[in-house]
Enzyme design. Structure first.
Site, PDB file in Angstrom:
ATOM      1  N   ARG A  40       1.358   4.345  16.724  1.00 11.37           N
ATOM      2  CA  ARG A  40       0.855   5.373  15.801  1.00 11.37           C
ATOM      3  C   ARG A  40       1.162   6.804  16.211  1.00 11.37           C
ATOM      4  O   ARG A  40       1.604   7.605  15.378  1.00 11.37           O
ATOM      5  CB  ARG A  40      -0.657   5.200  15.538  1.00 11.37           C
ATOM      6  CG  ARG A  40      -1.049   3.865  14.932  1.00 11.37           C
ATOM      7  CD  ARG A  40      -0.126   3.429  13.854  1.00 11.37           C
ATOM      8  NE  ARG A  40      -0.613   2.295  13.081  1.00 11.37           N
ATOM      9  CZ  ARG A  40       0.135   1.621  12.228  1.00 11.37           C
ATOM     10  NH1 ARG A  40       1.398   1.964  12.031  1.00 11.37           N
ATOM     11  NH2 ARG A  40      -0.360   0.607  11.552  1.00 11.37           N
ATOM     12  N   ASP A  70       0.804  -1.224   0.000  1.00 11.75           N
ATOM     13  CA  ASP A  70       0.000   0.000   0.000  1.00 11.75           C
ATOM     14  C   ASP A  70       0.835   1.272   0.000  1.00 11.75           C
ATOM     15  O   ASP A  70       0.548   2.207  -0.757  1.00 11.75           O
ATOM     16  CB  ASP A  70      -0.961   0.010   1.196  1.00 11.75           C
ATOM     17  CG  ASP A  70      -2.127  -0.934   0.964  1.00 11.75           C
ATOM     18  OD1 ASP A  70      -2.400  -1.262  -0.212  1.00 11.75           O
ATOM     19  OD2 ASP A  70      -2.756  -1.351   1.951  1.00 11.75           O
TER      20      ASP A  70
END
Ligand code: ARG
Length: 397
Positions: free
Chosen positions: A100, A21
């Site tokens: 994250r 991706d």
């Protein structure tokens, strides 16, 4: 700020993993949304060879390709505070969720030093990770633009592969796996493919860090973990820095099949998903830490803290790491950790981890008060009066 303007930005910093991706994203960004793309790969202990990944980004068209080793920062500034908070969401130790905000922080930092006008990440529009990247970026740099190519292009995995082939973007064989995998020091998250059938048992090939319990050693292993102020500092009596301790424990506990988790999860975006995790070191450390905390702190602290622990885990899961509440709880937790010094002994055997011993110079466990044997100092006759008053209000309901 999430970019709704479909024009091209001058310079975009992309969080790059080397996978399908984000590789497709480099090309797609250059075609649609960016004049220049700087790829940023972050080492969080995922064990990938970052050298080839760096070259790959350049080959696809990135104007620069950077690698930051953030393992130590991840351990000291993210994993330990989460451990102090006994942070678990369902049964999931939050490995992906914890990484994250750190990645977002490094994207923002790089955007500032490279004078970029936008950052980008490879998340789809269905998951938690887009929320975590975007909300963290909004907290750290409210005016920076955020592009999420996968959220815009709406390609299926097959379409992404087609796109990659058409544009000569190398797809590594590893990425042909039917699963979507995220890996760092604190654990491995696996989804997609057959795992989307919530009734089917995960096939063995979904796992990589843990042995099937059938193949795990037939004899249990006994280990000790020493803590100082809540931080694990020794493994089997040997002093290790945090990074080495986690890496070593991942191997030892993984070899005994510990840390496999299969759960239905409640995502921030409102859907339920089936997720499989492997977190050998995290599962062992969380268990050991919680026990030592309980041994060394008062009942009221432990009960009150459990509510904060739950809130803390949700803050991590929901991507609200940069909420000041998280820092406030950190300060509370640091105070509680002042007593969390001692040693925990555990037994690892065929997929299960059990605490079998604990000791601490801060221990509040008093054998003389707890014993049912000789030398009991607990005044049982005082219990009667205590209970009369304690239950009084309930008698008059
Ligand atoms: N469900 C986990 C979370 O929200 C993991 C998400 C990423 N998983 C993955 N296999 N790529 O934190």
């Amino acid at each position: 700020m999430i970019s709704t303007n479909k024009s091209k930005y001058k310079k975009v910093i992309l969080a790059y993993s080397g996978g399908l991706d984000t590789s497709v994203a480099i090309h797609w960004l250059l075609e649609n949304r960016a004049q220049k793309v700087i790829a940023l790969a972050i080492d969080l202990g995922q064990g990938d060879e970052l050298g080839p990944i760096q070259k790959k980004a350049l080959k696809i068209g990135a104007s620069e390709s950077l690698v930051i080793d953030a393992k130590k920062e991840f351990v000291n500034e993210y994993i330990w505070p989460a451990l102090f908070a006994n942070a678990i969401y369902g049964d999931y130790p939050l490995a992906t969720a914890l990484a994250r905000p750190l990645i977002a922080k490094l994207l923002v930092q790089t955007a500032k030093t490279k004078k970029a006008d936008a950052i980008a990440h490879g998340c789809t529009g269905k998951g938690n990770d887009q929320v975590r990247f975007d909300v963290s970026t909004m907290a750290l740099a409210p005016h920076l633009k955020i592009i999420a190519p996968a959220r815009e292009w709406k390609m299926t995995r097959e379409k992404s592969i087609e796109y990659a082939k058409k544009h000569n973007i190398p797809i590594s064989i590893k990425k042909k796996s039917p699963y979507s995998v995220d890996l760092n020091l604190w654990g491995r998250s696996v989804e997609c493919g057959i795992l989307e059938d919530a009734w089917k048992e995960p096939p063995e090939d979904a796992y990589a860090l843990t042995k099937n319990q059938k193949l795990a050693p037939a004899k249990p292993a006994y280990i000790t973990i020493g803590f100082k102020n809540g931080v694990p500092i020794t493994l089997n009596g040997k002093k290790l820095d945090g990074l080495k301790l986690i890496q070593r424990l991942n191997q030892i506990a993984g070899n005994h099949g510990i840390g496999r988790i299969d759960q239905i999860e409640n995502r921030v975006v409102g859907i339920k998903s089936r997720e499989v995790y492997e977190s050998p070191a995290a599962v062992v450390l969380l268990k050991a830490h919680k026990d030592l905390e309980s041994l060394t702190n008062t009942r009221e602290t432990i009960i009150f803290k459990s509510f904060l622990d739950q809130k803390y885990a949700q803050l991590i899961y929901d991507g609200r790491w940069f909420n000041p509440l998280r820092k406030a709880i950190d300060e509370f937790n640091k105070y509680v950790q002042k007593r969390v010094t001692g040693i925990i002994r555990l037994k690892l055997f065929k997929g299960s981890v059990t605490i079998v011993g604990r000791k601490s110079s801060f221990s509040l466990y008093k054998h003389k008060l707890a014993t049912y044997g000789k030398g009991d100092l607990f005044d049982q006759s005082a219990a009667e009066g205590f209970i009369k008053i304690f239950g009084l209000d309930l008698k008059s309901i």
